[in-house]
Write a protein that holds these residues in place. Sequence first.
Motif, mmCIF file in Angstrom:
data_model
loop_
_atom_site.group_PDB
_atom_site.id
_atom_site.type_symbol
_atom_site.label_atom_id
_atom_site.label_comp_id
_atom_site.label_asym_id
_atom_site.label_seq_id
_atom_site.Cartn_x
_atom_site.Cartn_y
_atom_site.Cartn_z
ATOM 1 N N GLU A 68 1.848 -10.627 -45.155
ATOM 2 C CA GLU A 68 1.157 -9.937 -46.370
ATOM 3 C C GLU A 68 1.424 -8.625 -46.337
ATOM 4 O O GLU A 68 0.468 -7.658 -46.986
ATOM 5 C CB GLU A 68 -0.201 -10.395 -46.450
ATOM 6 N N GLY A 69 2.464 -8.100 -45.943
ATOM 7 C CA GLY A 69 2.868 -6.571 -45.947
ATOM 8 C C GLY A 69 2.152 -5.728 -44.725
ATOM 9 O O GLY A 69 2.434 -4.650 -44.636
ATOM 10 N N LYS A 70 1.160 -6.505 -43.981
ATOM 11 C CA LYS A 70 0.497 -5.514 -43.072
ATOM 12 C C LYS A 70 1.183 -5.947 -41.605
ATOM 13 O O LYS A 70 1.479 -7.115 -41.246
ATOM 14 C CB LYS A 70 -1.127 -6.183 -42.931
ATOM 15 N N PRO A 71 1.274 -4.953 -40.738
ATOM 16 C CA PRO A 71 1.816 -5.134 -39.526
ATOM 17 C C PRO A 71 0.773 -5.805 -38.501
ATOM 18 O O PRO A 71 -0.502 -5.533 -38.446
ATOM 19 C CB PRO A 71 1.827 -3.608 -38.814
ATOM 20 N N VAL A 72 1.215 -7.143 -37.832
ATOM 21 C CA VAL A 72 0.253 -7.893 -37.283
ATOM 22 C C VAL A 72 1.012 -8.459 -35.910
ATOM 23 O O VAL A 72 2.116 -8.125 -35.781
ATOM 24 C CB VAL A 72 0.207 -9.310 -37.856
ATOM 25 N N ALA A 73 0.109 -8.600 -34.941
ATOM 26 C CA ALA A 73 0.491 -9.188 -33.790
ATOM 27 C C ALA A 73 0.048 -10.660 -33.511
ATOM 28 O O ALA A 73 -1.384 -10.687 -33.705
ATOM 29 C CB ALA A 73 0.111 -8.455 -32.636
ATOM 30 N N VAL A 74 0.738 -11.717 -33.700
ATOM 31 C CA VAL A 74 0.433 -13.074 -33.538
ATOM 32 C C VAL A 74 0.671 -13.493 -32.320
ATOM 33 O O VAL A 74 1.622 -13.745 -31.734
ATOM 34 C CB VAL A 74 0.901 -13.695 -34.618
ATOM 35 N N MET A 75 -0.148 -13.936 -31.714
ATOM 36 C CA MET A 75 -0.547 -15.070 -30.336
ATOM 37 C C MET A 75 -0.034 -16.396 -30.597
ATOM 38 O O MET A 75 -1.094 -16.956 -31.185
ATOM 39 C CB MET A 75 -1.551 -14.851 -29.530
ATOM 40 N N LYS A 76 1.121 -16.764 -30.475
ATOM 41 C CA LYS A 76 1.458 -17.934 -30.671
ATOM 42 C C LYS A 76 1.239 -19.072 -29.312
ATOM 43 O O LYS A 76 2.060 -18.914 -28.358
ATOM 44 C CB LYS A 76 3.050 -18.285 -30.878
ATOM 45 N N GLY A 77 0.024 -19.449 -29.193
ATOM 46 C CA GLY A 77 -0.469 -20.031 -27.845
ATOM 47 C C GLY A 77 -1.320 -18.980 -27.237
ATOM 48 O O GLY A 77 -1.200 -17.767 -27.003
#
Length: 267
Positions: A68-77
């Motif tokens: 959504e245009g915001k910088p994110v860090a996603v932990m997949k697991g």
Amino acid sequence: MSDANAAVAALRTKTKHQPVVAIVLGSGLGALADDVKAADRIAYETIPGWHRSTAPGHAGELVVGTLEGKPVAVMKGRLHYYEGYDIQDVAFPVRVFNAWGIDTIILTNACGGLNPSFENGDLMVVSDHINFMGTNPLRGPNDDALGPRFPDMVGAYTEELRKLAHAVDPKLKEGVYVAVAGPNFETPAELRMFRGLGADAVGMSTVPEVLVARHMGMRILAISTVTDMATGIPGLIQHVTHEEVLAVANRAGARLATVVKGVVARL
Ligand code: HPA
């Protein structure tokens, strides 16, 4: 204890994004990571001090990009205590997120529903928790530069973020999450006890990360997917298998992704 700053230094060589939100995806909820744009995918084992997840249904990569245009860090697991890690290692990624400059964390999980008004597939915004894991990642010497020795837990689940989630999806439930160490699912007697203690859902994660995030003053949103009804009440109880947990979590994943994206968009 592992050094979060070393992990941040390594991450900065692997991605140019500067995330403002961290998102932790629970069992069967990994699909949201595919919506991240301009993604750098960083394997957990390449980040110093960061262990890889061994749990079925959990990949082991950090997906850094924009949502959504915001910088994110996603932990997949995520890492779980029942996998055998020290409780500090389970929460280590949250230390890294904070050291990286991230001040908001969104945690998701699969849980058993204790509140008889819940149904499989319901999403519950966590309003509060009971730590029944028998351990705590804040145990040991306190780093006063990061947070207080005795953190206040009143209002740990940020009201503004909970309101945002309900605004995105008015059908969300809300309630108290009790965390157990696992790995066994609870006995019917344990489930009735947890209900009696005031819990609405039970699971094996999230609380370690919340304790560490709260210690450092981060803003916290947690959303649980009810994957099975774990009431302990004859007639309202079902046998539960990890396969069913994953199947229900996968089916609810699209709705959860919509909620998380809606919240991120409004931040
Ligand atoms: N109990 C504990 N953890 C869980 C459950 C449960 O019934 N379902 C999904 N995670």
